[in-house]
Design a protein around this motif. Structure first.
Motif, mmCIF file in Angstrom:
data_model
loop_
_atom_site.group_PDB
_atom_site.id
_atom_site.type_symbol
_atom_site.label_atom_id
_atom_site.label_comp_id
_atom_site.label_asym_id
_atom_site.label_seq_id
_atom_site.Cartn_x
_atom_site.Cartn_y
_atom_site.Cartn_z
ATOM 1 N N GLY A 303 0.811 -1.217 0.000
ATOM 2 C CA GLY A 303 0.000 0.000 0.000
ATOM 3 C C GLY A 303 0.840 1.261 0.000
ATOM 4 O O GLY A 303 0.547 2.228 -0.719
ATOM 5 N N LEU A 304 1.909 1.267 0.796
ATOM 6 C CA LEU A 304 2.791 2.433 0.823
ATOM 7 C C LEU A 304 3.484 2.628 -0.522
ATOM 8 O O LEU A 304 3.607 3.757 -1.019
ATOM 9 N N SER A 305 3.941 1.534 -1.109
ATOM 10 C CA SER A 305 4.606 1.627 -2.406
ATOM 11 C C SER A 305 3.643 2.154 -3.463
ATOM 12 O O SER A 305 4.011 3.000 -4.299
ATOM 13 N N PHE A 306 2.408 1.669 -3.441
ATOM 14 C CA PHE A 306 1.400 2.159 -4.389
ATOM 15 C C PHE A 306 1.182 3.660 -4.215
ATOM 16 O O PHE A 306 1.060 4.398 -5.204
ATOM 17 N N GLN A 307 1.124 4.133 -2.964
ATOM 18 C CA GLN A 307 0.877 5.550 -2.738
ATOM 19 C C GLN A 307 2.032 6.397 -3.247
ATOM 20 O O GLN A 307 1.815 7.444 -3.867
ATOM 21 N N VAL A 308 3.253 5.956 -3.003
ATOM 22 C CA VAL A 308 4.410 6.706 -3.501
ATOM 23 C C VAL A 308 4.392 6.753 -5.031
ATOM 24 O O VAL A 308 4.640 7.807 -5.636
ATOM 25 N N VAL A 309 4.072 5.629 -5.656
ATOM 26 C CA VAL A 309 3.997 5.597 -7.124
ATOM 27 C C VAL A 309 2.901 6.530 -7.633
ATOM 28 O O VAL A 309 3.101 7.283 -8.591
ATOM 29 N N ASP A 310 1.735 6.492 -6.995
ATOM 30 C CA ASP A 310 0.657 7.405 -7.397
ATOM 31 C C ASP A 310 1.107 8.861 -7.292
ATOM 32 O O ASP A 310 0.775 9.689 -8.148
ATOM 33 N N ASP A 311 1.857 9.177 -6.251
ATOM 34 C CA ASP A 311 2.308 10.551 -6.058
ATOM 35 C C ASP A 311 3.362 10.948 -7.092
ATOM 36 O O ASP A 311 3.462 12.121 -7.461
ATOM 37 N N ILE A 312 4.130 9.976 -7.556
ATOM 38 C CA ILE A 312 5.069 10.239 -8.656
ATOM 39 C C ILE A 312 4.299 10.502 -9.947
ATOM 40 O O ILE A 312 4.586 11.454 -10.689
ATOM 41 N N LEU A 313 3.315 9.660 -10.222
ATOM 42 C CA LEU A 313 2.541 9.796 -11.458
ATOM 43 C C LEU A 313 1.787 11.121 -11.520
ATOM 44 O O LEU A 313 1.483 11.617 -12.607
ATOM 45 N N ASP A 314 1.496 11.691 -10.372
ATOM 46 C CA ASP A 314 0.827 12.989 -10.327
ATOM 47 C C ASP A 314 1.662 14.062 -11.022
ATOM 48 O O ASP A 314 1.127 15.078 -11.477
ATOM 49 N N PHE A 315 2.974 13.811 -11.137
ATOM 50 C CA PHE A 315 3.864 14.758 -11.814
ATOM 51 C C PHE A 315 4.268 14.295 -13.208
ATOM 52 O O PHE A 315 4.664 15.124 -14.034
#
Length: 418
Positions: A303-315
């Motif tokens: 879950g943490l890894s998914f959130q970090v990836v989502d936050d990267i994709l936001d950029f």
């Protein structure tokens, strides 16, 4: 691979990797309060500092009904899915549907049951809930429940999933749906998965009530599982959602926020539900508590890894790819991993963010700084490091197509940022 600056956090006497655990059978029933974390009582290997927050008033309502709808309890039957050869080469999946093929029958049954939830008791609330159920969700959380259920059932000698396994998957998806409806209201989001959000279509009042209705439904079915450990585990998730929203709202545009605080907030908002899902599935299989705890850690790290990836994709992705405006979190003052890393290097970025993008073009300037200073690559390293931990948590499972599916889910997430 670079080493990130924050590796271990401790809540009270319980040592955890990255964030605090939710409801462990081996842990103290008293969780370390969020307030204490903000006051600096959290022990970690990051730089100590006193948290400075801009205080904002946040309210979040949960209305729980005592009504007991019956349609959700009917018609749960499914044969065992086809088991793939566990010795096949571990190639990266091309899509989530490929990864979850081994539990496709389970997911089909779940979808039918979710449709039966959206009945005719209140047409307005039901239409609102159906809007998000039909918005093309990945059903990742219930799929993880089924993968862990079948992987651990093999250990316990179960030939088929129990009714509790299936109920848990349905409850998890209902809670996730409720949280999305409420999140869109709080974030004032107009789009979700490329479609208009519930509050955009029906108004804020109906959206809040629809979310409350889904939480109420899930709570009733949860109580009927009659397993106190799982009830405590999942109930904590709903509390974590509210804690995460409060932490986020109290730190908007706060350039002093650090990585450990970001990870704790991400745990509350994202990883807590996934961790509870995977642990709950193993509990219903009846495996040893050590295995259940590893499943909890797997879900938390995934879950943490998914959130970090989502936050990267936001950029890195466009609004069309995201299904929402790009860099929307930054625009609202929600500072994620790429921003936190960029702030360590670029003092000008602090000035721009603390001005709350009041000058024309300042948001675009901030995005440009973040993209050019290496912060996104550091965030990629963070996502990979946490993902490695998730894969290690699966070592307690025997080789099978279900374990392979769990491994592929971790790798699929990382493929999104290659």
């Amino acid at each position: 691979m670079m080493s990130v600056t924050c590796h271990n956090l401790e809540f009270g006497r319980i040592r955890l990797d990255f964030v605090g655990c939710g409801c462990s059978s081996n842990a103290s029933p008293n969780r370390f309060p969020v307030r204490n974390c903000a006051e600096g009582m959290l022990r970690n290997v990051c730089r100590p500092r006193k948290l400075s927050c801009k205080k904002r008033e946040v309210g979040r309502c949960r209305v729980f009904s005592t009504k007991t709808p019956e349609t959700f309890l009917n018609g749960v039957t499914a044969g065992p899915p086809t088991v793939l050869d566990s010795k096949q080469e571990k190639k990266g999946p091309s899509s989530l549907s490929d990864m979850f093929e081994v539990v496709a029958d389970d997911l089909l049954t779940l979808n039918k049951n979710l449709q039966s939830i959206v009945g005719s008791e209140n047409p307005v609330l039901m239409s609102a809930a159906e809007q998000i159920f039909g918005a093309g969700g990945k059903r990742m959380r219930p799929a993880l429940v089924f993968l862990v259920s079948r992987a651990t059932a093999e250990i316990a000698g179960l030939k088929e999933l129990t009714i509790e396994h299936r109920r848990l998957a349905e409850i998890i998806e209902m809670i996730h749906t409720a949280s999305l409806i409420h999140d869109d209201v709080l974030d004032e989001s107009d789009m979700r998965r490329g479609k208009e959000t519930v509050h955009q279509l029906y108004g804020t009042r109906v959206a809040v009530l629809a979310g409350d209705f889904m939480f109420a439904q899930s709570s009733w079915y949860l109580a009927n599982l009659e397993n106190l450990e799982v009830i405590k585990l999942i109930s904590q998730v709903i509390k974590d959602f509210a804690s995460g929203e409060i932490k986020q709202a109290s730190s908007l545009f706060d350039c002093d926020v650090q990585l450990d605080e970001y990870l704790i907030k991400s745990y509350y908002k994202t990883a807590s539900l996934i961790a509870a899902s995977t642990k709950g599935a193993s509990i219903f299989s009846g495996v040893h508590s050590d295995i259940s705890e590893q499943m909890y850690q797997y879900g938390k790290n995934l879950g943490l890894s998914f959130q970090v990836v989502d936050d990267i994709l936001d950029f890195t992705q466009s609004a069309e790819q995201l299904g929402k405006p790009a860099a929307s979190d930054l625009a609202k003052g929600n500072l994620t991993a790429p921003v936190i890393f960029a702030l360590e290097k670029e003092s000008k970025l602090r000035d721009i963010i603390e001005s709350e993008f009041c000058e024309k073009g300042s948001l675009e300037e901030a995005i440009d700084i973040i993209e050019k200073c290496g912060a996104i690559e550091r965030a990629r390293d963070l996502a990979r490091e946490i993902a490695d931990r998730a894969l290690q948590n699966l070592d307690c499972l025997p080789e099978s197509s279900f374990r392979l599916g769990l491994e592929q889910t971790v790798n699929y997430n990382l493929e999104r940022i290659k």
